[in-house]
Design an enzyme around this catalytic site. Structure first.
Site, short mmCIF file in Angstrom:
data_model
loop_
_atom_site.label_atom_id
_atom_site.label_comp_id
_atom_site.label_asym_id
_atom_site.label_seq_id
_atom_site.Cartn_x
_atom_site.Cartn_y
_atom_site.Cartn_z
N CYS A 70 9.93 20.44 42.27
CA CYS A 70 9.38 18.94 43.01
C CYS A 70 7.78 18.76 41.75
O CYS A 70 6.94 19.93 42.31
CB CYS A 70 9.22 18.82 44.19
SG CYS A 70 8.50 16.79 44.42
N CYS A 74 2.73 18.97 48.23
CA CYS A 74 2.41 19.76 49.28
C CYS A 74 2.58 20.46 50.02
O CYS A 74 3.52 20.69 49.75
CB CYS A 74 3.85 18.38 49.89
SG CYS A 74 4.37 17.09 49.18
N CYS A 77 5.22 22.92 50.99
CA CYS A 77 6.90 22.45 50.61
C CYS A 77 6.79 24.02 49.90
O CYS A 77 5.94 23.81 48.69
CB CYS A 77 6.77 20.87 50.05
SG CYS A 77 8.17 21.16 49.36
N CYS A 114 22.39 13.02 56.00
CA CYS A 114 21.20 13.06 55.76
C CYS A 114 21.18 13.97 54.16
O CYS A 114 21.53 15.17 54.01
CB CYS A 114 19.68 13.43 56.08
SG CYS A 114 20.04 12.61 57.72
N CYS A 146 21.79 8.92 55.29
CA CYS A 146 20.37 8.83 55.08
C CYS A 146 19.71 9.86 53.47
O CYS A 146 20.74 9.89 53.43
CB CYS A 146 19.74 9.27 56.39
SG CYS A 146 17.94 9.19 55.99
N CYS A 206 13.68 6.18 58.30
CA CYS A 206 12.91 7.52 59.19
C CYS A 206 11.88 7.69 58.89
O CYS A 206 11.87 8.24 57.48
CB CYS A 206 14.15 7.94 58.74
SG CYS A 206 14.17 9.99 59.33
N ARG A 278 12.95 12.49 66.77
CA ARG A 278 13.60 14.02 66.09
C ARG A 278 13.40 15.07 66.22
O ARG A 278 12.01 14.74 65.45
CB ARG A 278 14.82 13.43 64.59
CG ARG A 278 15.68 14.70 64.13
CD ARG A 278 16.19 14.12 63.31
NE ARG A 278 16.67 13.01 63.18
CZ ARG A 278 17.04 12.14 62.58
NH1 ARG A 278 16.62 12.30 61.28
NH2 ARG A 278 17.79 10.79 62.62
S1 SF4 Z 1 7.67 17.47 50.12
FE1 SF4 Z 1 8.31 18.83 49.07
S2 SF4 Z 1 10.07 17.80 47.72
FE2 SF4 Z 1 8.91 15.96 48.97
S3 SF4 Z 1 7.50 15.12 47.28
FE3 SF4 Z 1 6.90 16.91 48.38
S4 SF4 Z 1 6.91 18.53 46.99
FE4 SF4 Z 1 8.82 17.19 46.59
#
Ligand code: SF4
Length: 336
Positions: A70, A74, A77, A114, A146, A206, A278
């Site tokens: 991705c 984040c 993540c 989901c 979802c 959500c 949740r």
């Molecule tokens: S949480 Fe992970 S998968 Fe989702 S947008 Fe952020 S980096 Fe990408």
């Protein structure tokens, strides 16, 4: 009935019976959050019973339909291409295989399915068509469906709705003030725009956040206030506990006191009384007793299945045993 909860500076009056409000002030939310824990849990449980069946828990299954790589950053993540977490990248799965997983989940009593994809934004073209096929197939099983696909345009939201999508997950993650510490590749406003597109298409929302990322209490309060001032409230509010994954910037974040989860869930229940709250990621880090306290605080939805996207989750036997010992029953699907 009106109670007084003390604030740093002034007494804040908070009604103890549940009301659906969208004008929560930060000082009010903070006063609730800081209430002595047993009193807070008692109040949250009282409100919970006005809106929900106290012995029902919704079980949801979350699978990753496209994993890793991705472009977003984040900090929590392992699927971000910016970090070196041990996650095997996988392209978009075959729709029929995904539908088969959903069918199996439905057979085990799971009522909400989901599907998560590690994209910055939902794709155009063939991949989006495949996602629509998945949504149609899962919806045909009578489950709530979802998706979480990243940012979404209005026309995409409309097509997902037409395919049978029940809900779209898009978390605010934390407070607006702390957001830039965790993510730099998008802004809070982007999140709110996608949420507005989802609402406009008639899909339920959500939306929740993650605790334990090094945020202050005021950030947890700020997140909860943001959620509770959305109009309408998100129908589903996932409260996640950070899973510290090796290779991500938050791998060595200090462990969160499980009672902060209880406090946040109770506050969420109090200020968004009709929503499903949740207890989401991080449940493996909580003892059965802490999970029980989260239920008492108003959590009425959990993820089941051994994996949540890329991190581990308690096994089905463990969950079944806990729910059975507590006398909790699964909530039926509201998809139809
Ligand atoms: S949480 Fe992970 S998968 Fe989702 S947008 Fe952020 S980096 Fe990408």
């Amino acid at each position: 009935m009106e109670g007084i909860m003390s604030d740093d500076s002034a007494a804040v009056h908070v009604k103890t019976e549940a009301v659906l409000r969208h004008d929560w002030q930060k000082a009010e939310v903070r006063a609730i959050y800081e209430t002595p824990l047993l009193e807070l849990v008692y109040r949250a449980q009282t409100v919970h019973r006005q809106f929900h069946q106290a012995d029902r828990i919704q079980t949801c299954q979350l699978i990753s339909i496209k994993t890793g790589g991705c472009p977003e950053d984040c900090a929590y993540c392992p699927q971000s291409a910016h970090y070196e977490a041990d996650v095997e990248r996988q392209g978009l799965q075959d729709p029929q295989q995904v539908i088969a997983v959903a069918r199996d989940a439905a057979g085990r009593g799971v009522t909400r399915f989901c599907m998560g994809a590690a994209w910055r934004e939902a794709p155009k073209g063939e991949d989006f068509e495949k996602v629509l096929e998945m949504v149609r197939g899962v919806s045909a099983l009578g489950m709530e469906v979802c998706c979480t696909l990243g940012m979404l345009q209005e026309d995409q939201a409309v097509r997902l709705k037409e395919a049978g999508l029940t809900a779209y997950n898009h978390n605010l993650d934390t407070s607006p003030e702390f957001y830039g510490t965790i993510i730099t590749t998008r802004v809070y406003e982007d999140r709110l725009r996608t949420l507005a597109a989802v609402r406009k298409a008639g899909i339920t929302v959500c939306c929740g956040g993650i605790l334990g990322m090094g945020e202050r209490e005021s950030d947890r309060v700020g997140l909860l206030q943001q959620l509770a001032t959305l109009q309408p409230h998100p129908e589903s509010v996932p409260i996640n506990m950070l899973v510290r994954v090796e290779g991500t910037p938050l791998a060595s974040a200090p462990a969160l006191d499980p009672l902060e989860m209880v406090r946040a869930i109770a506050t969420a229940r109090f200020i968004m009384p009709a929503s499903r709250v949740r207890l989401a990621a991080g449940r493996k880090q909580l003892s059965p007793e802490a999970v029980t306290l989260c239920f008492l605080a108003g959590a009425n939805s959990i993820f089941v299945g051994e994996k949540l996207l890329t991190t581990s989750n308690p096994g089905p036997d463990e969950d079944q045993q806990l729910l059975q010992s507590l006398g909790m029953k699964p909530l039926e699907s509201h998809a139809r």
